[in-house]
Write an enzyme that holds these catalytic residues in place. Sequence first.
Site, PDB file in Angstrom:
ATOM      1  N   GLY A  25      41.508  39.822  41.660  1.00 52.55           N
ATOM      2  CA  GLY A  25      41.494  39.632  43.132  1.00 52.55           C
ATOM      3  C   GLY A  25      40.148  40.446  43.565  1.00 52.55           C
ATOM      4  CG  ASN A  26      38.114  38.452  45.274  1.00 56.11           C
ATOM      5  OD1 ASN A  26      38.297  37.699  46.141  1.00 56.11           O
ATOM      6  ND2 ASN A  26      37.972  37.997  43.957  1.00 56.11           N
ATOM      7  CB  THR A  41      32.582  40.702  39.617  1.00 54.09           C
ATOM      8  OG1 THR A  41      33.476  39.776  38.865  1.00 54.09           O
ATOM      9  CG2 THR A  41      31.232  41.097  39.058  1.00 54.09           C
ATOM     10  CD  GLU A  72      38.391  34.570  42.415  1.00 50.77           C
ATOM     11  OE1 GLU A  72      39.179  33.575  42.380  1.00 50.77           O
ATOM     12  OE2 GLU A  72      38.989  35.660  42.224  1.00 50.77           O
ATOM     13  CG  HIS A  91      41.741  36.061  45.864  1.00 50.43           C
ATOM     14  ND1 HIS A  91      42.803  35.156  45.758  1.00 50.43           N
ATOM     15  CD2 HIS A  91      41.335  36.138  44.558  1.00 50.43           C
ATOM     16  CE1 HIS A  91      42.938  34.650  44.584  1.00 50.43           C
ATOM     17  NE2 HIS A  91      41.485  35.247  43.940  1.00 50.43           N
TER      18      HIS A  91
HETATM   19 ZN   LIG Z   1      41.792  35.079  41.713  1.00 52.64          ZN
END
Ligand SMILES: [Zn+2]
Length: 225
Positions: A25-26, A41, A72, A91
Amino acid sequence: MQIKKQLVEICHKIHAKGFVAATDGNISVRIDENKILCTPTSLPKEKIRISDLIVISLDGNVISGNKKPSTEFKMHLAIYKNREDVNAVIHAHPVYATAFASSKLALDIPFLPEVILSIGKVPVCTYATPSTDEVVKSILPFVKKTNLLLLQNHGVVTFGKNLEEAYYLLEKLEHTAKIFSIAMTFNGVRPLTKNQILKLYQINETNYKISQKNKITFKEKGKLN
Ligand SMILES: [Zn+2]
């Protein structure tokens, strides 16, 4: 500083809630016209601290921070560029919603009144190799129509005017996917009828301040088993 603190709190929350595992996720938040604050990251969301956050430009260049941003973030940047009203993007890989996305199933059955009024139907974007421009291409057809996306065989993206809104959309999405999945194992999901949905939209117009884009017309469908 307040925004940084809130971003870190949401990182910890999405991990605690099981919306991400390990370094998945981010999250990002727009801090001015041309800059976003984002998570680095390869760091578990539960371990992220304020000092780990990075500032990047809308062109994707790192402005400040010691760590590397996730690849991403192309997806986040595409959302900010296409939606002036959006100031936060999350995300994640929540289990039930990602299971829907992995089955290429959109969450488009009108079965919970509150969900019809608050989030509408949630589309599933065609599979794209993570971290590539393919992901941007796969989300673009839907970005202007909704604030929630399922990414096929991958996860979900939610976005809103602030971090809180993006977070609660994520929570709502996962909750809805979970209820749907459990109902399917009981006696199937019974969608609301067209008339029941129309009545809801009438209430929506008078009592709720939900934007037009969420007023999605659902097709009447039979019971699913
Ligand atoms: Zn992902």
